[in-house]
Design a protein around this motif. Structure first.
Motif, mmCIF file in Angstrom:
data_model
loop_
_atom_site.group_PDB
_atom_site.id
_atom_site.type_symbol
_atom_site.label_atom_id
_atom_site.label_comp_id
_atom_site.label_asym_id
_atom_site.label_seq_id
_atom_site.Cartn_x
_atom_site.Cartn_y
_atom_site.Cartn_z
ATOM 1 N N CYS A 279 0.830 -1.204 0.000
ATOM 2 C CA CYS A 279 0.000 0.000 0.000
ATOM 3 C C CYS A 279 0.864 1.253 0.000
ATOM 4 O O CYS A 279 0.616 2.196 -0.758
ATOM 5 N N VAL B 40 -6.759 1.363 4.137
ATOM 6 C CA VAL B 40 -7.024 -0.053 3.916
ATOM 7 C C VAL B 40 -8.156 -0.502 4.825
ATOM 8 O O VAL B 40 -8.205 -0.163 6.007
ATOM 9 N N GLU C 140 -13.665 1.819 -0.961
ATOM 10 C CA GLU C 140 -12.925 0.564 -0.843
ATOM 11 C C GLU C 140 -13.199 -0.332 -2.049
ATOM 12 O O GLU C 140 -14.290 -0.285 -2.629
#
Length: 265
Positions: A15, A23, A236
């Motif tokens: 990431c 996340v 997301e």
């Protein structure tokens, strides 16, 4: 879950490398790595935990089973606090064995929310009811539409209970855009998730979520609905897909970020 083949440190490193700033975490891999260790790992990396998944499974009829479910959800709320996220996603639960009463199951969810909502709010956590596609109604979630989710959520303050908008589960529902507007007007869109719909579905149907751009869903259209409803929070991508899980996780994460920009950015 999109790249569950990565360990927690590998996920965080990937990431950071790709410039992904937040996340959504699932409880099981967090528990494997350790709750406090995960919280420190993401915090030190400068990552935000957007949501924790999942609480829920609140439809049991037996007193012992219901007490256990409530205790587990209180633990999930506490875990969310430790991880620094304000949103716990709820997959409400299916029908108990031998039970055919959908309305009764939904009422048991409401009863549980009456206990869990205040507990969560006292700790700065919101509960986000996620409606799942009707094919999951018997075994995973008796809440199948945003309307049903909002009918439950609106019994409680918006800072206690809202909804998850997931394209995979609602794209087929022509009433969903109006329900997104309804949710937004009351501040109840607590998280927005993307996954594409591809066919044929795999056996068992659980792991059939398609990579963004591979299926039937217009991601920009759905993003426009939630943004018009006032949602400004994280977006997301949550993919359950055996083919993606069999690939190199960093490659999948990079591909997913690129597809997001191409199809939803």
């Amino acid at each position: 879950m999109t790249v569950k083949q990565l360990s927690m440190p590998e996920l965080v490193d990937a990431c950071v490398e790709l410039g992904v700033r937040g996340v959504g975490l699932w409880r099981e891999p967090v528990q494997v790595y350790g709750l406090d260790a995960t919280a420190k790992l993401v915090r030190d990396a400068g990552l935000a935990v957007t949501t924790l998944c999942r609480g829920g499974f609140l439809t049991a009829t037996g007193p012992a089973e219901r007490a256990a479910a409530l205790a587990d959800n209180r633990s999930a709320i506490d875990e969310a606090v430790t991880l620094g996220t304000d949103t716990l996603v709820l997959v409400s639960g299916g029908l108990p064995p031998g039970d055919k009463d959908l309305r009764g199951a939904r009422e048991r969810i409401a009863d549980a929310l009456g206990e869990l909502g205040p507990y969560a709010a006292e700790r700065g956590v919101r509960l986000a009811i996620e409606p799942l596609h009707p094919m999951y109604a018997s075994d995973r979630c008796v809440v199948s539409t945003l309307a049903q989710a909002l009918d439950l959520a609106e019994r409680f303050p918006a800072d206690q209970v809202g909804v998850t908008v997931d394209t995979y589960h609602i794209w087929w529902d022509d009433t969903a855009p109006d329900q997104i507007a309804r949710a937004g007007a009351d501040g109840r869109i607590h998280t927005f998730q993307l996954a594409d719909w591809i066919t044929p579905l795999p056996e068992g149907v659980l792991n059939g979520r398609g990579q963004i751009g591979d299926g039937s869903i217009d991601m920009r259209e759905w993003r426009s609905y939630v943004e018009a409803a006032g949602y400004t929070g994280p977006i997301e991508v949550e993919l359950f897909n055996d083919g993606l899980w069999a690939r190199d996780g960093r490659e999948v994460l990079a591909e997913t970020a690129a597809r997001f920009v191409e199809h939803a950015g």
